[in-house]
Design a protein around this motif. Structure first.
Motif, PDB file in Angstrom:
ATOM      1  N   GLY A 143       5.052  -0.111 -13.964  1.00  0.00           N
ATOM      2  CA  GLY A 143       4.271   0.023 -15.198  1.00  0.00           C
ATOM      3  C   GLY A 143       2.771  -0.293 -15.141  1.00  0.00           C
ATOM      4  O   GLY A 143       2.172   0.415 -15.510  1.00  0.00           O
ATOM      5  N   ASN A 144       2.661  -1.580 -14.539  1.00  0.00           N
ATOM      6  CA  ASN A 144       1.083  -2.061 -14.629  1.00  0.00           C
ATOM      7  C   ASN A 144       0.227  -0.922 -13.808  1.00  0.00           C
ATOM      8  O   ASN A 144      -0.805  -0.544 -13.864  1.00  0.00           O
ATOM      9  CB  ASN A 144       1.109  -3.158 -14.032  1.00  0.00           C
ATOM     10  N   LEU A 145       1.305  -0.849 -12.382  1.00  0.00           N
ATOM     11  CA  LEU A 145       0.376   0.213 -11.445  1.00  0.00           C
ATOM     12  C   LEU A 145       0.257   1.615 -12.213  1.00  0.00           C
ATOM     13  O   LEU A 145      -1.058   2.294 -11.962  1.00  0.00           O
ATOM     14  CB  LEU A 145       1.291   0.436 -10.079  1.00  0.00           C
ATOM     15  N   GLN A 146       1.158   2.097 -12.977  1.00  0.00           N
ATOM     16  CA  GLN A 146       0.686   3.308 -13.659  1.00  0.00           C
ATOM     17  C   GLN A 146      -0.374   3.374 -14.744  1.00  0.00           C
ATOM     18  O   GLN A 146      -1.160   4.224 -14.625  1.00  0.00           O
ATOM     19  CB  GLN A 146       1.950   3.865 -14.333  1.00  0.00           C
ATOM     20  N   LEU A 166       1.395  -9.319  -7.754  1.00  0.00           N
ATOM     21  CA  LEU A 166       2.676  -9.259  -7.175  1.00  0.00           C
ATOM     22  C   LEU A 166       2.920 -10.558  -6.677  1.00  0.00           C
ATOM     23  O   LEU A 166       2.429 -10.799  -5.701  1.00  0.00           O
ATOM     24  CB  LEU A 166       2.768  -8.193  -6.182  1.00  0.00           C
ATOM     25  N   SER A 167       4.052 -11.287  -7.383  1.00  0.00           N
ATOM     26  CA  SER A 167       4.121 -12.706  -6.617  1.00  0.00           C
ATOM     27  C   SER A 167       5.088 -12.569  -5.621  1.00  0.00           C
ATOM     28  O   SER A 167       6.332 -11.769  -5.486  1.00  0.00           O
ATOM     29  CB  SER A 167       5.065 -13.361  -7.837  1.00  0.00           C
ATOM     30  N   ALA A 185       1.050  -1.311  -0.035  1.00  0.00           N
ATOM     31  CA  ALA A 185      -0.040  -0.095  -0.004  1.00  0.00           C
ATOM     32  C   ALA A 185       0.786   1.210   0.026  1.00  0.00           C
ATOM     33  O   ALA A 185       0.591   2.257  -0.719  1.00  0.00           O
ATOM     34  CB  ALA A 185      -0.935  -0.053   1.152  1.00  0.00           C
ATOM     35  N   ASN A 186       1.937   1.198   0.846  1.00  0.00           N
ATOM     36  CA  ASN A 186       2.783   2.358   0.717  1.00  0.00           C
ATOM     37  C   ASN A 186       3.713   2.696  -0.653  1.00  0.00           C
ATOM     38  O   ASN A 186       3.728   3.865  -1.003  1.00  0.00           O
ATOM     39  CB  ASN A 186       3.981   2.408   1.895  1.00  0.00           C
ATOM     40  N   TRP A 187       4.016   1.645  -1.320  1.00  0.00           N
ATOM     41  CA  TRP A 187       4.567   1.686  -2.678  1.00  0.00           C
ATOM     42  C   TRP A 187       3.359   2.473  -3.617  1.00  0.00           C
ATOM     43  O   TRP A 187       3.537   3.066  -4.536  1.00  0.00           O
ATOM     44  CB  TRP A 187       4.637   0.204  -3.119  1.00  0.00           C
ATOM     45  N   THR A 213      11.020  -8.371   2.606  1.00  0.00           N
ATOM     46  CA  THR A 213      10.791  -7.177   2.121  1.00  0.00           C
ATOM     47  C   THR A 213      10.394  -7.085   0.885  1.00  0.00           C
ATOM     48  O   THR A 213      10.469  -7.894   0.216  1.00  0.00           O
ATOM     49  CB  THR A 213      12.345  -6.305   2.391  1.00  0.00           C
ATOM     50  N   PHE A 214       9.627  -5.981   0.624  1.00  0.00           N
ATOM     51  CA  PHE A 214       8.948  -5.971  -0.747  1.00  0.00           C
ATOM     52  C   PHE A 214       9.928  -5.232  -1.589  1.00  0.00           C
ATOM     53  O   PHE A 214      10.579  -4.167  -1.528  1.00  0.00           O
ATOM     54  CB  PHE A 214       7.746  -4.772  -0.545  1.00  0.00           C
ATOM     55  N   THR A 215      10.089  -5.766  -2.856  1.00  0.00           N
ATOM     56  CA  THR A 215      11.031  -5.361  -3.979  1.00  0.00           C
ATOM     57  C   THR A 215      10.387  -5.325  -5.178  1.00  0.00           C
ATOM     58  O   THR A 215      10.675  -6.279  -6.190  1.00  0.00           O
ATOM     59  CB  THR A 215      12.355  -6.425  -3.981  1.00  0.00           C
ATOM     60  N   PRO A 216       9.423  -4.385  -5.503  1.00  0.00           N
ATOM     61  CA  PRO A 216       8.620  -4.450  -6.536  1.00  0.00           C
ATOM     62  C   PRO A 216       9.549  -4.163  -7.813  1.00  0.00           C
ATOM     63  O   PRO A 216      10.616  -3.568  -8.185  1.00  0.00           O
ATOM     64  CB  PRO A 216       7.767  -3.252  -6.466  1.00  0.00           C
TER      65      PRO A 216
END
Ligand SMILES: Cc1cc2nc3c(=O)[nH]c(=O)nc-3n(C[C@H](O)[C@H](O)[C@H](O)COP(=O)(O)O)c2cc1C
Length: 193
Positions: free
Chosen positions: A170-173, A145-146, A22-24, A161-164
C-alpha cells in the motif's frame, strides 16, 4: 506525456537483498498507467570512485563511463532509489553514483524504498538531505522494509527471501502516485532548464 521513472538498485553486493526489493517495485510498477518504470542496476554501471577532474555541476564529463551514466540518468523524469542501510546511511556505491552527476538529477521527483534492521530509515533520511542539494524533489511516502518482518531468514543468512507485507505494498502504491504527480508537475522547470 508518459512519465519515465528509473528504479535505481543501490546495492551491488553478491547475495544482495536489494535485487528482490527492486524486482518487487518493478512488478507492481508494471500496472501503472501514467508512467513507465525501468530498472537501473548499478552493477551495470561499474563506476570507479569518482574520478572526474571537474565538479559535476559544470557538466564537463571526461570519462566515457560518466557520459554513459549521465545519458541513462538524463532519460528519466523521476526515480525510485532502492537503498540498503549501511552504517546508518545509504550504500557507498549509490552515493558515488549520485555524486557523478548534477543537472541530470535536477527538477525531478524521488521516491525512496529502503530496507534494513530498522527499515532503512536512516539511509532514507540521509538521501533526503542529499536530494535537497540536487534539486531532486523527494516525496513524503516512504517504503521502509524491516529485515526482521519483511524478510524470511528461516533458511539462514545466505538464503534470505523477501516476503513483503500488504501494508508495504500500500505504501509503495502511494509512493508511485506521488512520484508520478511530482515528476509531471516539474516538467515545465525541466523544459526551461
Ligand atoms: C556494511 C554493512 C553495514 C550495515 N549497517 C547497517 C545499519 O547500520 N543498520 C541496519 O539496520 N542494517 C545494517 N546492515 C544490514 C543491511 O541493511 C542488510 O544486510 C541489507 O540486506 C543490505 O542490503 P543488500 O543485501 O541489498 O546489500 C548493514 C549491512 C552491511 C553489509
Amino acid at each position: 506525456m508518459t512519465i519515465k521513472i528509473g528504479v535505481i538498485l543501490g546495492s551491488t553486493r553478491p547475495g544482495r537483498n536489494g535485487e528482490a526489493v527492486a524486482n518487487w517495485v518493478l512488478e507492481h510498477a508494471a500496472a501503472r498507467t501514467e508512467a513507465t518504470y525501468e530498472l537501473v542496476d548499478l552493477k551495470d554501471y561499474p563506476l570507479p570512485h569518482l574520478d572526474e577532474p571537474v565538479s559535476a555541476s559544470f557538466g564537463i564529463y571526461q570519462h566515457e563511463h560518466t557520459r554513459q551514466w549521465a545519458a541513462k540518468i538524463a532519460e528519466f523524469d523521476g526515480y525510485i532509489f532502492v537503498t540498503p542501510e549501511y552504517n546508518h546511511s545509504t550504500s557507498g556505491v549509490l552515493k558515488n553514483a549520485i555524486d557523478y552527476l548534477a543537472k541530470e538529477w535536477n527538477n525531478k521527483a524521488l521516491g525512496i524504498v529502503s530496507y534494513g534492521g530498522a527499515g532503512g530509515v536512516r539511509a532514507a533520511e540521509h538521501l533526503r538531505l542529499i536530494a535537497g542539494e540536487l534539486q531532486l524533489a523527494d516525496v513524503r511516502q516512504q517504503v521502509t522494509l524491516s529485515l526482521m518482518t519483511e524478510f524470511d531468514w528461516s533458511r539462514g543468512p545466505e538464503n534470505v527471501t523477501f516476503t513483503p507485507s500488504e501494508y508495504s505494498l500500500g505504501n509503495l502504491q502511494t509512493q508511485f502516485a506521488q512520484v508520478e504527480a511530482w515528476a509531471a508537475a516539474l516538467a515545465p522547470l525541466r523544459a526551461a532548464a
